[in-house]
Design a protein around this motif. Structure first.
Motif, PDB file in Angstrom:
ATOM      1  N   TRP A   3       0.385  10.270 -12.199  1.00  0.00           N
ATOM      2  CA  TRP A   3       0.804  10.088 -10.812  1.00  0.00           C
ATOM      3  C   TRP A   3       2.313   9.998 -10.682  1.00  0.00           C
ATOM      4  O   TRP A   3       2.879  10.397  -9.667  1.00  0.00           O
ATOM      5  CB  TRP A   3       0.117   8.852 -10.229  1.00  0.00           C
ATOM      6  CG  TRP A   3      -1.373   9.007 -10.225  1.00  0.00           C
ATOM      7  CD1 TRP A   3      -2.078  10.181 -10.218  1.00  0.00           C
ATOM      8  CD2 TRP A   3      -2.347   7.972 -10.241  1.00  0.00           C
ATOM      9  NE1 TRP A   3      -3.418   9.933 -10.217  1.00  0.00           N
ATOM     10  CE2 TRP A   3      -3.626   8.582 -10.237  1.00  0.00           C
ATOM     11  CE3 TRP A   3      -2.270   6.589 -10.260  1.00  0.00           C
ATOM     12  CZ2 TRP A   3      -4.804   7.852 -10.246  1.00  0.00           C
ATOM     13  CZ3 TRP A   3      -3.447   5.852 -10.269  1.00  0.00           C
ATOM     14  CH2 TRP A   3      -4.697   6.485 -10.257  1.00  0.00           C
ATOM     15  N   ASP A  24       4.517  12.337  -8.202  1.00  0.00           N
ATOM     16  CA  ASP A  24       5.517  11.833  -7.256  1.00  0.00           C
ATOM     17  C   ASP A  24       6.868  12.505  -7.469  1.00  0.00           C
ATOM     18  O   ASP A  24       7.556  12.855  -6.507  1.00  0.00           O
ATOM     19  CB  ASP A  24       5.677  10.319  -7.409  1.00  0.00           C
ATOM     20  CG  ASP A  24       4.545   9.539  -6.759  1.00  0.00           C
ATOM     21  OD1 ASP A  24       3.855  10.108  -5.886  1.00  0.00           O
ATOM     22  OD2 ASP A  24       4.347   8.370  -7.124  1.00  0.00           O
ATOM     23  N   ALA A  30      -0.494   8.352  -3.362  1.00  0.00           N
ATOM     24  CA  ALA A  30      -0.430   6.917  -3.066  1.00  0.00           C
ATOM     25  C   ALA A  30      -1.833   6.350  -2.853  1.00  0.00           C
ATOM     26  O   ALA A  30      -2.134   5.234  -3.285  1.00  0.00           O
ATOM     27  CB  ALA A  30       0.439   6.680  -1.837  1.00  0.00           C
ATOM     28  N   ARG A  33      -3.506   5.611  -5.991  1.00  0.00           N
ATOM     29  CA  ARG A  33      -2.994   4.377  -6.587  1.00  0.00           C
ATOM     30  C   ARG A  33      -3.531   3.128  -5.871  1.00  0.00           C
ATOM     31  O   ARG A  33      -3.327   2.017  -6.342  1.00  0.00           O
ATOM     32  CB  ARG A  33      -1.469   4.354  -6.483  1.00  0.00           C
ATOM     33  CG  ARG A  33      -0.717   5.140  -7.534  1.00  0.00           C
ATOM     34  CD  ARG A  33       0.738   4.656  -7.542  1.00  0.00           C
ATOM     35  NE  ARG A  33       1.480   5.252  -8.616  1.00  0.00           N
ATOM     36  CZ  ARG A  33       2.296   6.294  -8.468  1.00  0.00           C
ATOM     37  NH1 ARG A  33       2.444   6.853  -7.283  1.00  0.00           N
ATOM     38  NH2 ARG A  33       2.963   6.769  -9.496  1.00  0.00           N
ATOM     39  N   GLY A  34      -4.120   3.329  -4.705  1.00  0.00           N
ATOM     40  CA  GLY A  34      -4.568   2.198  -3.921  1.00  0.00           C
ATOM     41  C   GLY A  34      -3.501   1.633  -3.016  1.00  0.00           C
ATOM     42  O   GLY A  34      -3.644   0.523  -2.486  1.00  0.00           O
ATOM     43  N   GLU A  35      -2.417   2.396  -2.778  1.00  0.00           N
ATOM     44  CA  GLU A  35      -1.309   1.943  -1.931  1.00  0.00           C
ATOM     45  C   GLU A  35      -1.588   2.369  -0.495  1.00  0.00           C
ATOM     46  O   GLU A  35      -1.112   3.409  -0.021  1.00  0.00           O
ATOM     47  CB  GLU A  35       0.001   2.528  -2.454  1.00  0.00           C
ATOM     48  CG  GLU A  35       0.335   2.059  -3.872  1.00  0.00           C
ATOM     49  CD  GLU A  35       1.509   2.808  -4.479  1.00  0.00           C
ATOM     50  OE1 GLU A  35       2.006   3.781  -3.849  1.00  0.00           O
ATOM     51  OE2 GLU A  35       1.936   2.427  -5.579  1.00  0.00           O
ATOM     52  N   SER A  36      -2.338   1.542   0.217  1.00  0.00           N
ATOM     53  CA  SER A  36      -2.833   1.915   1.532  1.00  0.00           C
ATOM     54  C   SER A  36      -1.702   2.162   2.527  1.00  0.00           C
ATOM     55  O   SER A  36      -1.699   3.169   3.249  1.00  0.00           O
ATOM     56  CB  SER A  36      -3.760   0.816   2.066  1.00  0.00           C
ATOM     57  OG  SER A  36      -4.220   1.131   3.360  1.00  0.00           O
ATOM     58  N   THR A  75       1.498   2.967   2.110  1.00  0.00           N
ATOM     59  CA  THR A  75       2.252   4.190   1.812  1.00  0.00           C
ATOM     60  C   THR A  75       1.421   5.425   2.114  1.00  0.00           C
ATOM     61  O   THR A  75       1.927   6.407   2.665  1.00  0.00           O
ATOM     62  CB  THR A  75       2.689   4.194   0.340  1.00  0.00           C
ATOM     63  OG1 THR A  75       3.496   3.048   0.079  1.00  0.00           O
ATOM     64  CG2 THR A  75       3.487   5.455   0.007  1.00  0.00           C
ATOM     65  N   LEU A 116      -8.882   5.699  -0.872  1.00  0.00           N
ATOM     66  CA  LEU A 116      -8.608   4.264  -0.813  1.00  0.00           C
ATOM     67  C   LEU A 116      -9.886   3.439  -0.956  1.00  0.00           C
ATOM     68  O   LEU A 116      -9.847   2.217  -0.903  1.00  0.00           O
ATOM     69  CB  LEU A 116      -7.924   3.909   0.511  1.00  0.00           C
ATOM     70  CG  LEU A 116      -6.465   4.380   0.641  1.00  0.00           C
ATOM     71  CD1 LEU A 116      -5.983   4.221   2.071  1.00  0.00           C
ATOM     72  CD2 LEU A 116      -5.560   3.614  -0.326  1.00  0.00           C
TER      73      LEU A 116
END
Length: 412
Positions: free
Chosen positions: A228, A232, A269, A272-275, A277, A319
């Protein structure tokens, strides 16, 4: 001994948990991330790795193999070789011919190279054919060998640096087209070769369209491989490059590529679980799509107003928010997406949302719709195949899953 997704030496003495930990750390995943990708907790992953839990049953093994990009279950279990192919997708009959065209050394010949207008016209026709065809891999597999050979010949036979750059841009886009054929087949090394060639050739062409498309696909390749950070880096580099050009040029093409890359950064994102973002990037991409002309639909990325609802479903699913995924699935309409394979993929994402919310019957109904739209999309999609296999284990839904399994070519 190696632990490489292909062709590992299998030592049955190595415990399952140790194998799982080695593959997870090789992919740079935390236990939280891997657990989330298969619908379990970090403590569950730790229990597997430390041996407090035994080897999980086949459905969870398949999810772990998919998350870790393992192509043989023996790499995880240490048992006899069990290819993941029945669950991740078969090799298309035209794959050998496409592989041969990519690997071939094209010698200089006396045959005149195709003109650039002719080559570009064929390339546009290939994209249109892909979007229109239910059997899009069959269509691309028939077209690609000739396109690859002629695009390479156009570069070699170009008269002057300007024509050579233009020919390289066309060749890069041919390589990008090839990735749509190769993806989700048992040909990972070939996919990476073509992906890298597309980027290198695009850079040599100095063509922003070719570079934007190549970067968009490279971002996906890194993300799907579990890297990841690399995804990015590619997306951010391409966004900066295109953003600088957009200050000088008013171009729907550049704007749409910039928007498509914004969404890809949001997709990563979400993995990655970065809600926050993920949704912020999605919203940026949505606002970009709103600036495009009515009816605009990018022939490579599918970026458009029509696709943003589908992208919202994907963000919610990644997510692991089943309820939100269903809400987005109910709001997004598949029929507005003009591409048959992309429309079918949206149905698969809608099915994933319903499946994660415990609505297995609705998920199978949506998969049937996806198959009716573009059978090859379902046949080569790992999520679709896994949902069908899980449906076969349900007494309530076995009949519907069995009918789909027959059509897709899965053992029922």
């Amino acid at each position: 001994m190696t632990f490489d997704g292909v062709g590992e030496s299998v030592d049955p003495e190595i415990p399952f948990g140790t194998r799982l930990r080695l593959h997870r750390t090789r992919r740079g995943m935390t236990r939280e991330v891997l657990g989330g990708m298969v619908g379990r907790s970090a403590s569950w992953v730790k229990a597997l790795e430390t041996g407090r839990l035994g080897t999980p049953k086949l459905p969870l093994l398949l999810k772990l193999a998919e998350a870790l990009r393992v192509r043989d279950l023996a790499a995880l279990t240490g048992a006899r070789s069990i290819p993941v192919e029945p669950f991740s997708g078969p090799g298309h009959p035209r794959l050998p011919a496409v592989r041969a065209a990519i690997n071939a050394f094209i010698p200089l010949t006396d045959r005149p190279p195709p003109t650039l207008p002719h080559l570009r016209s064929r390339l546009r026709g290939a994209w249109r054919a892909r979007h229109a065809a239910p059997d899009h891999r069959e269509v691309l597999g028939a077209l690609l060998p000739g396109l690859i050979e002629d695009a390479q010949a156009a570069v070699h036979g170009a008269d002057g640096e300007s024509d050579r750059r233009a020919a390289r841009a066309a060749l890069s886009e041919v390589y990008s087209l090839a990735q749509f054929f190769i993806a989700y087949q048992p040909a990972q090394s070939l996919l990476w070769r073509v992906c890298e060639r597309a980027v290198v050739t695009a850079r040599e062409s100095d063509d922003p369209r070719a570079l934007g498309i190549a970067a968009w696909l490279m971002t996906q390749a890194h993300r799907d491989a579990g890297d990841w950070d690399a995804a990015d880096a590619v997306a951010e580099g391409a966004l900066a490059h295109l953003g600088a050009l957009m200050t000088e040029r008013d171009s729907d093409e550049l704007l749409s590529l910039w928007g498509a890359l914004q969404f890809e950064a949001g997709y990563t994102a979400a993995r990655r679980g970065e809600s926050g973002t993920a949704w912020r990037r999605w919203d940026t991409a949505r606002r970009v799509a709103e600036r495009l002309p009515a009816g605009f639909y990018h022939p490579v990325t599918s970026f458009s107003k029509a696709i943003m609802g589908a992208h919202a479903v994907t963000v919610a699913v990644e997510l692991r928010n089943g309820g939100e995924g269903v809400r987005q699935a109910m709001r997004s309409e598949a029929h507005v997406i003009p591409s048959r394979p992309r429309r079918a993929r949206h149905r698969i994402e809608q099915a994933r949302a319903h499946r994660s919310d415990g609505r297995e019957g609705e998920a199978l109904r949506l998969l049937a719709q996806a198959h009716a739209t573009a059978p090859e999309t379902v046949r080569y999609n790992g999520h679709a195949r896994a949902m069908i296999i899980e449906g076969l284990r349900s007494r309530e839904h076995r009949a519907a899953a069995g009918a789909l399994a027959d059509r897709v070519g899965l053992p029922a």
